[in-house]
Design a protein around this motif. Structure first.
Motif, short mmCIF file in Angstrom:
data_model
loop_
_atom_site.label_atom_id
_atom_site.label_comp_id
_atom_site.label_asym_id
_atom_site.label_seq_id
_atom_site.Cartn_x
_atom_site.Cartn_y
_atom_site.Cartn_z
N LEU A 45 60.51 -36.37 20.31
CA LEU A 45 59.31 -36.29 19.49
C LEU A 45 58.36 -37.39 19.94
O LEU A 45 58.66 -38.58 19.83
CB LEU A 45 59.66 -36.46 18.01
CG LEU A 45 58.50 -36.38 17.03
CD1 LEU A 45 57.88 -34.98 17.04
CD2 LEU A 45 58.96 -36.74 15.62
N THR A 76 56.50 -35.66 11.01
CA THR A 76 57.70 -35.88 11.82
C THR A 76 58.87 -35.03 11.35
O THR A 76 59.66 -34.55 12.17
CB THR A 76 58.07 -37.38 11.82
OG1 THR A 76 58.09 -37.88 10.47
CG2 THR A 76 57.06 -38.19 12.61
N GLY A 92 59.78 -41.04 12.05
CA GLY A 92 60.62 -40.19 12.89
C GLY A 92 62.00 -40.78 13.11
O GLY A 92 63.01 -40.08 13.06
#
Length: 350
Positions: A243, A164, A191
């Motif tokens: 993400l 991440t 993340g």
């Protein structure tokens, strides 16, 4: 040398105690007595041969934390007693353009995985961290500065953390950026922590209303339940970066619609079946992009570990005994872990 480990002899066989061989340290090797090893979903896929190509006996584990117990004569950066880590790689060609740039994860000749990678050592493929000890080239060993009481929770940083961190850094996430994290699991929870620590306005996406408070506790500024069309619509065209950590096949359009001009959706999960083909209009009319990312090079992984030490970041973990690996895998399949299992390697001895 003979060390004890936990592994499986076939895709449909349970884990069992094994005796395995580790090489004596060469001039540039570091010998590590493993204290903790994180349990990654890749371990499960490999052990059960869900990706194919698994070599048996299989000893998974690429989130390794331990103490140096011996070093080769040419090793300068590590000494006996140091606290160190090993992630997903233990070697690469060291001469291609990617390796020359410190991007060993993109080695043009293929990096050597910490397990299931080709090696001259018996049995011909690498054996991972579900074991008492490992011997690794000093180029692939990492320094850990976290306090001793956090070391178990540091282990998942060696995979979930760098997986991440690397895209967040590459796409220059920071203050003034609106960032989405899709999926609040082993990867996603890291993340959220990292994006928040980097100073971005961090929005967590989850399919479960029950995870809303969990995501806020992890550091999210906002939480969106992705199954709620109205919640999703309110964020249309506002994200600089998203993400996506979800490894199951799903509709990417739901997220490309949320990107602003020049925004990027980055995928780090590999689904068993391909995602449905996305609507290119969401990309063309905003100069937006769908991209991918995998772990990070050794220098960037060290940078991530230092960043996490400076910001007090570790994974949220549940400690298990080596004897409980099969049960942990079954729980992982059900999503029943917050958010990473870590093996106490002292239990491997029995």
């Amino acid at each position: 040398m003979t060390v004890k480990a936990y592994g499986t002899r076939a895709a449909d066989q349970p884990f069992e105690p094994m005796d395995i061989q580790r090489r004596a340290p060469g001039p540039h090797d570091v010998q590590i007595d493993i204290a903790y090893c994180g349990v990654c979903h890749s371990d499960l896929h490999t052990a059960r041969s869900e990706w194919g190509g698994t070599l048996y006996p299989c000893i998974p584990g690429h989130e390794i934390v331990g103490q140096v117990s011996a070093v080769g004569a040419e090793v300068r950066d590590f000494k006996v007693g140091d606290t160190v880590g090993v992630g997903c790689m233990v070697d690469s060609c060291q001469h291609c353009s990617a390796c020359a740039e410190g991007l060993e994860q993109f080695c043009e000749n293929g990096f050597v995985g910490t397990y299931n990678g080709a090696t001259k050592d018996a049995p011909g493929h690498t054996l991972g961290g579900y074991s008492q000890r490992v011997v690794v080239s000093d180029k692939f060993v990492l320094k850990i500065r976290h306090p001793r009481e956090q070391l178990a929770a540091v282990a998942p940083l060696l995979c979930a953390g760098i997986t991440t961190y690397s895209p967040l850094r590459h796409w220059k996430v920071g203050p003034g950026k609106k960032v989405g994290i899709v999926g609040i699991g082993g990867l996603g929870h890291m993340g959220v922590k990292l994006a928040h620590a980097m100073g971005a306005h961090t929005v967590a996406f989850t399919t479960s209303e029950g995870k809303r408070q969990d995501a806020l506790d992890l550091g999210a500024d906002e939480v969106v339940v992705s199954r709620n069309a109205e919640e999703m619509k309110r964020h249309a065209g506002t994200f600089d970066f998203i993400l996506n950590t979800v490894a199951a096949s799903h509709d990417l359009d739901a997220y490309t619609r949320l990107l602003r001009r020049d925004g990027t959706l980055v995928l780090v999960g590999v689904p068993e079946h391909p995602h449905p083909s996305p609507n290119v209009g969401n990309l063309i009319f905003k100069r937006a992009a769908i991209a991918g990312s995998i772990i990070g090079g050794i220098a960037e992984t060290q940078e991530m570990l230092d960043f996490c030490a400076d910001h007090g970041i570790v994974a949220d973990i549940e400690m298990i005994k080596a004897q409980d690996i099969d049960a942990a895998y079954d729980r992982m399949v059900k999503g029943d872990v917050k958010y990473r299992f870590v093996i106490d390697n002292a239990t491997i001895a029995g």
